[in-house]
Design a protein around this motif. Structure first.
Motif, PDB file in Angstrom:
ATOM      1  N   TYR A   6       0.710  -1.160  -0.041  1.00  0.00           N
ATOM      2  CA  TYR A   6      -0.061   0.137  -0.048  1.00  0.00           C
ATOM      3  C   TYR A   6       0.830   1.184  -0.002  1.00  0.00           C
ATOM      4  N   PRO A   7       0.454   2.470  -0.565  1.00  0.00           N
ATOM      5  CA  PRO A   7       1.067   3.659  -0.530  1.00  0.00           C
ATOM      6  C   PRO A   7       0.953   4.237   0.935  1.00  0.00           C
ATOM      7  N   TRP A   8       1.784   4.976   1.384  1.00  0.00           N
ATOM      8  CA  TRP A   8       1.417   5.197   2.578  1.00  0.00           C
ATOM      9  C   TRP A   8       1.235   6.975   2.777  1.00  0.00           C
ATOM     10  N   GLN A   9       0.167   7.207   3.077  1.00  0.00           N
ATOM     11  CA  GLN A   9      -0.085   8.563   3.246  1.00  0.00           C
ATOM     12  C   GLN A   9       0.465   9.764   2.122  1.00  0.00           C
ATOM     13  N   GLU A  10      -0.003   9.214   0.810  1.00  0.00           N
ATOM     14  CA  GLU A  10       0.331  10.184  -0.122  1.00  0.00           C
ATOM     15  C   GLU A  10       1.960  10.281  -0.389  1.00  0.00           C
ATOM     16  N   SER A  11       2.735   9.589   0.453  1.00  0.00           N
ATOM     17  CA  SER A  11       4.178   9.523   0.423  1.00  0.00           C
ATOM     18  C   SER A  11       4.838   8.753  -0.594  1.00  0.00           C
ATOM     19  N   PRO A  12       6.068   8.708  -0.810  1.00  0.00           N
ATOM     20  CA  PRO A  12       6.680   7.799  -1.992  1.00  0.00           C
ATOM     21  C   PRO A  12       6.878   6.531  -1.297  1.00  0.00           C
ATOM     22  N   TRP A  13       6.753   6.439   0.103  1.00  0.00           N
ATOM     23  CA  TRP A  13       6.898   5.115   0.746  1.00  0.00           C
ATOM     24  C   TRP A  13       5.879   4.076   0.610  1.00  0.00           C
ATOM     25  N   LYS A  14       6.119   2.793   0.454  1.00  0.00           N
ATOM     26  CA  LYS A  14       5.100   1.800   0.494  1.00  0.00           C
ATOM     27  C   LYS A  14       5.191   0.961   1.679  1.00  0.00           C
ATOM     28  N   TRP A  15       4.177   0.292   2.325  1.00  0.00           N
ATOM     29  CA  TRP A  15       4.143  -0.698   3.285  1.00  0.00           C
ATOM     30  C   TRP A  15       3.115  -1.900   2.979  1.00  0.00           C
ATOM     31  N   CYS A  16       3.592  -2.897   3.441  1.00  0.00           N
ATOM     32  CA  CYS A  16       2.579  -4.109   3.586  1.00  0.00           C
ATOM     33  C   CYS A  16       2.484  -4.767   5.035  1.00  0.00           C
ATOM     34  N   ARG A  17       1.531  -5.425   5.189  1.00  0.00           N
ATOM     35  CA  ARG A  17       1.415  -6.176   6.524  1.00  0.00           C
ATOM     36  C   ARG A  17       2.062  -7.538   6.264  1.00  0.00           C
ATOM     37  N   LEU A  18       3.018  -8.048   7.320  1.00  0.00           N
ATOM     38  CA  LEU A  18       3.784  -9.246   7.262  1.00  0.00           C
ATOM     39  C   LEU A  18       2.874 -10.404   7.391  1.00  0.00           C
ATOM     40  N   PRO A  19       2.812 -11.228   6.422  1.00  0.00           N
ATOM     41  CA  PRO A  19       1.892 -12.483   6.575  1.00  0.00           C
ATOM     42  C   PRO A  19       2.438 -13.243   7.777  1.00  0.00           C
ATOM     43  N   GLN A  24       7.744 -17.140  11.250  1.00  0.00           N
ATOM     44  CA  GLN A  24       7.991 -18.457  11.487  1.00  0.00           C
ATOM     45  C   GLN A  24       9.176 -18.779  10.379  1.00  0.00           C
ATOM     46  N   GLU A  25       9.072 -18.437   9.079  1.00  0.00           N
ATOM     47  CA  GLU A  25      10.147 -18.841   8.275  1.00  0.00           C
ATOM     48  C   GLU A  25      11.312 -18.231   8.328  1.00  0.00           C
ATOM     49  N   ALA A  26      11.292 -16.972   8.803  1.00  0.00           N
ATOM     50  CA  ALA A  26      12.305 -16.221   9.156  1.00  0.00           C
ATOM     51  C   ALA A  26      13.079 -16.575  10.440  1.00  0.00           C
ATOM     52  N   GLU A  27      12.241 -16.954  11.581  1.00  0.00           N
ATOM     53  CA  GLU A  27      12.939 -17.584  12.480  1.00  0.00           C
ATOM     54  C   GLU A  27      13.778 -18.846  12.208  1.00  0.00           C
ATOM     55  N   GLN A  28      13.052 -19.476  11.627  1.00  0.00           N
ATOM     56  CA  GLN A  28      13.707 -21.124  11.101  1.00  0.00           C
ATOM     57  C   GLN A  28      15.125 -20.683  10.068  1.00  0.00           C
ATOM     58  N   GLU A  54      19.092 -10.772  12.707  1.00  0.00           N
ATOM     59  CA  GLU A  54      19.053 -11.704  11.759  1.00  0.00           C
ATOM     60  C   GLU A  54      17.577 -11.904  11.230  1.00  0.00           C
ATOM     61  N   ILE A  55      16.536 -12.105  12.102  1.00  0.00           N
ATOM     62  CA  ILE A  55      15.059 -12.195  11.783  1.00  0.00           C
ATOM     63  C   ILE A  55      14.600 -11.042  10.935  1.00  0.00           C
ATOM     64  N   THR A  56      15.274  -9.742  11.577  1.00  0.00           N
ATOM     65  CA  THR A  56      14.843  -8.438  10.829  1.00  0.00           C
ATOM     66  C   THR A  56      15.196  -8.339   9.504  1.00  0.00           C
ATOM     67  N   GLY A  57      16.424  -8.575   9.502  1.00  0.00           N
ATOM     68  CA  GLY A  57      17.123  -8.669   7.931  1.00  0.00           C
ATOM     69  C   GLY A  57      16.307  -9.602   6.982  1.00  0.00           C
ATOM     70  N   GLU A  61      14.391  -8.589   3.618  1.00  0.00           N
ATOM     71  CA  GLU A  61      14.911  -8.927   2.290  1.00  0.00           C
ATOM     72  C   GLU A  61      13.590  -9.866   1.753  1.00  0.00           C
ATOM     73  N   GLN A  62      12.885 -10.231   2.318  1.00  0.00           N
ATOM     74  CA  GLN A  62      11.573 -11.236   1.832  1.00  0.00           C
ATOM     75  C   GLN A  62      10.422 -10.107   1.576  1.00  0.00           C
ATOM     76  N   ALA A  63      10.280  -9.041   2.103  1.00  0.00           N
ATOM     77  CA  ALA A  63       9.393  -8.086   1.787  1.00  0.00           C
ATOM     78  C   ALA A  63       9.795  -7.194   0.482  1.00  0.00           C
ATOM     79  N   ALA A  64      11.332  -6.963   0.515  1.00  0.00           N
ATOM     80  CA  ALA A  64      11.562  -6.106  -0.794  1.00  0.00           C
ATOM     81  C   ALA A  64      11.322  -7.183  -2.073  1.00  0.00           C
ATOM     82  N   ALA A  65      11.929  -8.533  -1.681  1.00  0.00           N
ATOM     83  CA  ALA A  65      11.788  -9.326  -2.825  1.00  0.00           C
ATOM     84  C   ALA A  65      10.223  -9.453  -3.193  1.00  0.00           C
TER      85      ALA A  65
END
Length: 191
Positions: A6-19, A24-28, A54-57, A61-65
């Motif tokens: 989603y676009p964020w408040q008319e800014s150039p940033w985008k965001w998504c909710r993490l499934p 769980q996959e990131a923790e593994q 490590e999980i944050t990174g 990466e997954q979100a950017a992909a």
């Protein structure tokens, strides 16, 4: 599972909710990487809270992909991924993700730890992401080329996690330009 961006408040940033399965996959995957690094005798760049970093990174990466319709590079290599998380044609992208307790602000910072700044390869793209944990959202905030980052970044010797160099999010290049570049390279790569 691919989230909606989603676009964020008319800014150039985008965001998504993490499934939910992504965490769980990131923790593994983080556990797999820690085991691999421990076997090689390597230590994390950020000594504080290394598993969470490590999980944050990995989530960034997954979100950017997902955002750019690419595949994250999860291959295990001695010394890490060499600063390359996403690839398209000759373009290499290093995703830099921060955890924030609130929605990002323009004066928040894309940070690169001091030991990594001088190792940044020319032609690399640094992509800023932020994980807002209370909302379970990932924000894509902008990007900068590695050569430009090294020329413009300011030192922050007393940064919370470790000494680093930074650029404020408000000074980063917009996502439309990067998306156009990636799309162009994907079209060129088609047979």
């Amino acid at each position: 599972m691919t989230p909606l961006w989603y676009p964020w408040q008319e800014s150039p940033w985008k965001w998504c909710r993490l499934p939910p399965p992504w965490l769980q996959e990131a923790e593994q995957e983080a556990q797999r990487r820690r085991t691999y690094k421990r076997a090689l005798g390597e230590t994390p760049v950020f000594q504080t809270d290394a598993p969470t970093n490590e999980i944050t990174g990995l989530l960034g990466e997954q979100a950017a992909a997902s955002l750019f319709n690419l595949r994250a590079d999860t291959e295990l290599r001695p010394g890490g991924d060499g600063g390359v998380d996403l690839r398209v044609g000759p373009l290499r992208i290093d995703v830099k993700t921060r955890r924030l307790p609130r929605i990002p602000r323009p004066d928040d910072r894309l940070m690169v730890p001091d030991p990594q700044v001088h190792k940044l390869k020319d032609g690399l793209i640094l992509l800023a992401m932020a994980w807002v944990q209370p909302l379970e959202r990932m924000y894509c905030l902008g990007w900068e080329g590695s050569t430009e980052f090294k020329a413009r970044a300011l030192p922050w010797p007393d940064a919370p996690a470790c000494p680093c160099h930074y650029l404020e999010y408000s000074t980063l290049r917009g996502l439309t330009e990067l998306n156009d570049l990636i799309t162009h390279l994907m079209v060129e790569a088609e047979p």
